[in-house]
Scaffold this active site. Structure first.
Site, short mmCIF file in Angstrom:
data_model
loop_
_atom_site.label_atom_id
_atom_site.label_comp_id
_atom_site.label_asym_id
_atom_site.label_seq_id
_atom_site.Cartn_x
_atom_site.Cartn_y
_atom_site.Cartn_z
N PHE A 165 47.39 28.33 7.33
CA PHE A 165 48.23 27.13 7.41
C PHE A 165 49.70 27.52 7.48
O PHE A 165 50.15 28.40 6.73
CB PHE A 165 48.09 26.28 6.14
CG PHE A 165 46.73 25.75 5.86
CD1 PHE A 165 46.34 24.48 6.30
CD2 PHE A 165 45.82 26.48 5.10
CE1 PHE A 165 45.08 23.96 5.99
CE2 PHE A 165 44.56 25.97 4.78
CZ PHE A 165 44.19 24.71 5.24
N ASP A 166 50.45 26.85 8.33
CA ASP A 166 51.91 26.85 8.22
C ASP A 166 52.25 25.98 7.00
O ASP A 166 51.41 25.21 6.52
CB ASP A 166 52.49 26.28 9.52
CG ASP A 166 54.01 26.16 9.48
OD1 ASP A 166 54.66 27.00 8.82
OD2 ASP A 166 54.55 25.22 10.09
N GLY A 167 53.49 26.06 6.54
CA GLY A 167 53.89 25.29 5.37
C GLY A 167 54.50 23.95 5.72
O GLY A 167 53.85 22.91 5.67
N PHE A 282 46.79 26.47 11.67
CA PHE A 282 47.46 25.18 11.85
C PHE A 282 48.98 25.35 11.82
O PHE A 282 49.51 25.93 10.87
CB PHE A 282 47.08 24.22 10.71
CG PHE A 282 45.63 23.84 10.68
CD1 PHE A 282 45.14 22.85 11.53
CD2 PHE A 282 44.74 24.43 9.79
CE1 PHE A 282 43.80 22.46 11.49
CE2 PHE A 282 43.40 24.06 9.73
CZ PHE A 282 42.93 23.07 10.59
#
Length: 314
Positions: A165-167, A282
């Site tokens: 995941f991106d943040g 993502f």
């Protein structure tokens, strides 16, 4: 009805299978020719699409959960959610059976938007190759992403679901990204340090990380932490020293954890993702999606937050 406590993942047929040629026929020759082609090729197995190995990994987690908790329905429930016509269903069923996938729920909407059905199915995550449908789902409050195939073939783990995941604007809101875009990096660093102890608001994929965390705990409870078939990664362009603490404290305040956190301080994400080899990554920025794709990562674009405004205007 949805199995009790199941995590519903809805996948479109173009995300699950490679339907590029079929899409071309539809666009160039229309619906009737497309349906005719699909029926003529009912016994020709479709090739895997961008979500295929992710779905396989979900099913591996289900198999492990079934061994440990035979009477428990808290696992992934995969639904094929497609605006395809029912006449195409036989080819999809044949291909699903060929690969030994367990997808019992089909929703074929015959050209209509599937968004209303996503809500009815209590969908936890929706993956599609159609960016407009994904945008619609995000606006309806459903965690969603547009799938992109990798430009190179890589080997994925058969024994562990790996999700990156991106943040900002993915797990978290786009609050901090707005400051970067509108006021610059220096103001962003200052803002993050001032607000280090104030948790970020949640983003569209926070719920899915939470779902993965719940399942991980089921394995930990059976002393399977070292052999857990789920591994999560935070891969963020943030710098650890100047803006990392707020991210980690936010996760802690939510009672969530990621297995690995990689703060890249603006460096490209592609080379790191090659090492991780996630089944899905993502991100909200197409720049990072394209960089990941080039090096062989299957990426999923989350059309959420201020980055979309800048992407559309360029």
């Amino acid at each position: 009805p949805k199995p009790q406590h199941a995590i519903t993942v809805a996948v479109s047929s173009r995300a699950l299978f490679d339907l590029v040629e079929e899409r071309r026929i539809y666009e160039e020759h229309g619906l009737e020719k497309y349906v005719e082609y699909q029926q003529d090729n009912e016994n020709v197995t479709l090739k895997p699409g961008p979500a295929f190995y992710f779905v396989k990994a979900l099913e591996h987690v289900n198999a492990r959960l079934l061994e440990l908790y035979p009477d428990d329905e808290e696992r992934f429930d995969i639904v094929l959610m497609t605006n395809n016509h029912a006449q195409v269903g036989v080819r999809l069923i044949n291909s699903i059976n060929h690969y030994g996938l367990t997808i019992e729920r089909f929703c074929m909407t015959g050209g209509k938007s599937p968004i209303g059905y996503l809500t009815a199915y209590l969908t936890n995550l929706y993956l599609s190759a159609d960016s407009e449908k994904v945008q619609e789902a995000i606006e309806a409050g459903i965690a969603s992403a547009t799938m992109f195939s990798a430009n190179k073939d890589v080997a994925y783990s058969d024994t562990q679901l790996r999700v990156a995941f991106d943040g900002d604007a993915v797990l978290f809101s786009d609050e901090s990204e707005q400051i970067v875009k509108e006021q610059g990096l220096d103001r962003f660093f200052e803002h993050e340090q001032l607000n280090e102890n104030k948790p970020l608001a949640q983003g569209p994929l926070k719920g899915f990380l939470e779902d993965l965390g719940k399942l991980q705990k089921k394995f930990y409870a059976k002393n399977e932490r070292l052999n857990c078939p789920i591994r999560t990664f935070l891969v963020t362009a943030r710098s650890a020293a100047s803006s990392g603490a707020r991210v980690l404290k936010t996760l802690r305040s939510w009672g969530l954890e990621v297995d690995e956190a990689l703060f890249l301080a603006g460096a490209p994400k592609g080379p790191i993702l090659v090492k991780i080899r996630p089944h899905i990554f993502f991100d909200d920025q197409m720049f990072h999606i394209e960089g990941a794709q080039k090096l062989g990562t299957i990426a999923a674009h989350v059309p959420y937050g201020i980055a979309q405004k800048y992407h559309k205007s360029t």
